[in-house]
Design a protein around this motif. Structure first.
Motif, PDB file in Angstrom:
ATOM      1  N   ARG A  16     -24.169 -23.581  13.784  1.00 39.88           N
ATOM      2  CA  ARG A  16     -23.201 -22.989  13.145  1.00 39.88           C
ATOM      3  C   ARG A  16     -21.979 -23.832  13.067  1.00 39.88           C
ATOM      4  NH1 ARG A  16     -23.044 -16.517  14.955  1.00 39.88           N
ATOM      5  NH2 ARG A  16     -24.584 -16.188  13.818  1.00 39.88           N
ATOM      6  N   TYR A  20     -20.776 -24.659   9.371  1.00 41.77           N
ATOM      7  CA  TYR A  20     -19.396 -24.259   8.913  1.00 41.77           C
ATOM      8  C   TYR A  20     -18.423 -25.343   9.105  1.00 41.77           C
ATOM      9  CZ  TYR A  20     -21.292 -19.639   8.896  1.00 41.77           C
ATOM     10  OH  TYR A  20     -21.803 -18.466   8.463  1.00 41.77           O
ATOM     11  N   ILE A  22     -17.473 -27.181  11.798  1.00 49.27           N
ATOM     12  CA  ILE A  22     -16.433 -26.823  12.942  1.00 49.27           C
ATOM     13  C   ILE A  22     -15.967 -28.018  13.648  1.00 49.27           C
ATOM     14  CG2 ILE A  22     -15.603 -25.526  14.560  1.00 49.27           C
ATOM     15  CD1 ILE A  22     -17.728 -23.363  13.659  1.00 49.27           C
ATOM     16  N   CYS A  24     -15.052 -29.304  16.425  1.00 47.04           N
ATOM     17  CA  CYS A  24     -14.531 -28.778  17.881  1.00 47.04           C
ATOM     18  C   CYS A  24     -15.006 -29.850  19.057  1.00 47.04           C
ATOM     19  CB  CYS A  24     -15.336 -27.443  17.926  1.00 47.04           C
ATOM     20  SG  CYS A  24     -16.949 -27.601  18.099  1.00 47.04           S
ATOM     21  N   ARG A  88      -8.904 -24.465  18.799  1.00 46.25           N
ATOM     22  CA  ARG A  88      -8.481 -25.039  17.291  1.00 46.25           C
ATOM     23  C   ARG A  88      -9.209 -24.054  16.194  1.00 46.25           C
ATOM     24  NH1 ARG A  88      -8.807 -29.751  19.704  1.00 46.25           N
ATOM     25  NH2 ARG A  88     -10.916 -30.130  18.930  1.00 46.25           N
ATOM     26  N   PHE A  89     -10.350 -23.957  16.575  1.00 46.49           N
ATOM     27  CA  PHE A  89     -11.120 -22.914  15.545  1.00 46.49           C
ATOM     28  C   PHE A  89     -10.642 -21.698  15.478  1.00 46.49           C
ATOM     29  CE2 PHE A  89     -14.676 -19.993  14.707  1.00 46.49           C
ATOM     30  CZ  PHE A  89     -15.120 -20.289  13.409  1.00 46.49           C
ATOM     31  N   GLY A  90     -10.161 -21.005  16.678  1.00 47.75           N
ATOM     32  CA  GLY A  90      -9.800 -19.665  16.674  1.00 47.75           C
ATOM     33  C   GLY A  90      -8.385 -19.538  16.098  1.00 47.75           C
ATOM     34  N   ASP A  91      -7.446 -20.595  16.285  1.00 43.94           N
ATOM     35  CA  ASP A  91      -6.486 -20.738  15.446  1.00 43.94           C
ATOM     36  C   ASP A  91      -6.439 -20.952  14.040  1.00 43.94           C
ATOM     37  OD1 ASP A  91      -3.381 -20.919  15.357  1.00 43.94           O
ATOM     38  OD2 ASP A  91      -3.720 -22.896  15.160  1.00 43.94           O
ATOM     39  N   ALA A  92      -7.366 -21.689  13.803  1.00 45.09           N
ATOM     40  CA  ALA A  92      -7.191 -21.891  12.221  1.00 45.09           C
ATOM     41  C   ALA A  92      -8.162 -20.500  11.680  1.00 45.09           C
ATOM     42  CB  ALA A  92      -8.291 -23.181  12.038  1.00 45.09           C
ATOM     43  N   ASN A  93      -9.002 -20.068  12.266  1.00 46.82           N
ATOM     44  CA  ASN A  93      -9.717 -18.791  11.446  1.00 46.82           C
ATOM     45  C   ASN A  93      -9.182 -17.490  11.652  1.00 46.82           C
ATOM     46  OD1 ASN A  93     -12.201 -20.145   9.936  1.00 46.82           O
ATOM     47  ND2 ASN A  93     -11.996 -21.206  12.086  1.00 46.82           N
ATOM     48  N   PHE A  94      -8.318 -17.461  12.847  1.00 47.26           N
ATOM     49  CA  PHE A  94      -8.080 -16.153  13.128  1.00 47.26           C
ATOM     50  C   PHE A  94      -6.503 -16.094  13.438  1.00 47.26           C
ATOM     51  CE2 PHE A  94     -12.441 -16.548  14.587  1.00 47.26           C
ATOM     52  CZ  PHE A  94     -12.989 -15.527  13.784  1.00 47.26           C
ATOM     53  N   GLY A  95      -5.803 -17.102  13.384  1.00 52.51           N
ATOM     54  CA  GLY A  95      -4.134 -17.266  13.631  1.00 52.51           C
ATOM     55  C   GLY A  95      -3.934 -16.779  14.998  1.00 52.51           C
TER      56      GLY A  95
END
Length: 137
Positions: A16, A20, A22, A24, A88-95
């Motif tokens: 993944r 995607y 990512i 990370c 960072r992924f959580g922030d970028a994709n879920f705010g």
């Protein structure tokens, strides 16, 4: 079954991250079990034999990659580390604006061998620990 599930999970995460794209800082690192007690060495040797039978990548160690006095260690090779990237992924994709909780595990044995559950320190009113369950004992 546990080993197979972990290996499949590692492969899924790596796929993944690649699919995607990512960013990370996903890293594959060794995970260590270690003992400071001579009595633990025999248990670790049994663990090595079990890992060998199960086909788990492992290495016997007499030192850790950091300063600690130990009797023996078992390195389980090729584990994934990507905590900062998850934020960072959580922030970028879920705010996600703030990381409210983190989780970590360590296998600790208390001096009296009774588990401890409570506040980390009197200065950290919202940080709790549950430890001393003698998972590897």
């Amino acid at each position: 079954m546990y080993v197979e599930a972990n290996e499949k999970t590692k492969e899924l995460i790596q796929a993944r991250v690649k699919k995607y794209d990512i960013d990370c800082q996903l890293e594959v690192k060794d995970a260590y079990l270690y003992t400071k007690e001579e009595s633990g060495v025999k248990k670790f040797k049994q663990e090595v034999d079990a890992y060998k039978q199960l086909g788990i990548d492992r290495e016997w160690k007499t030192a850790l990659p950091f300063d600690a006095s130990i009797k023996a260690a078992l390195a389980m090779t090729h584990h994934l580390l990507h905590y900062e990237g998850l934020e960072r992924f959580g922030d970028a994709n879920f705010g996600i604006e703030e990381v409210l909780y983190r989780w970590s595990t360590h296998d600790i044995v208390t001096m009296d061998q009774i588990p401890y559950i409570g506040r980390l320190t009197k200065h950290h009113q919202n940080i709790f620990v549950a430890t001393g369950f003698r998972k590897w004992a």
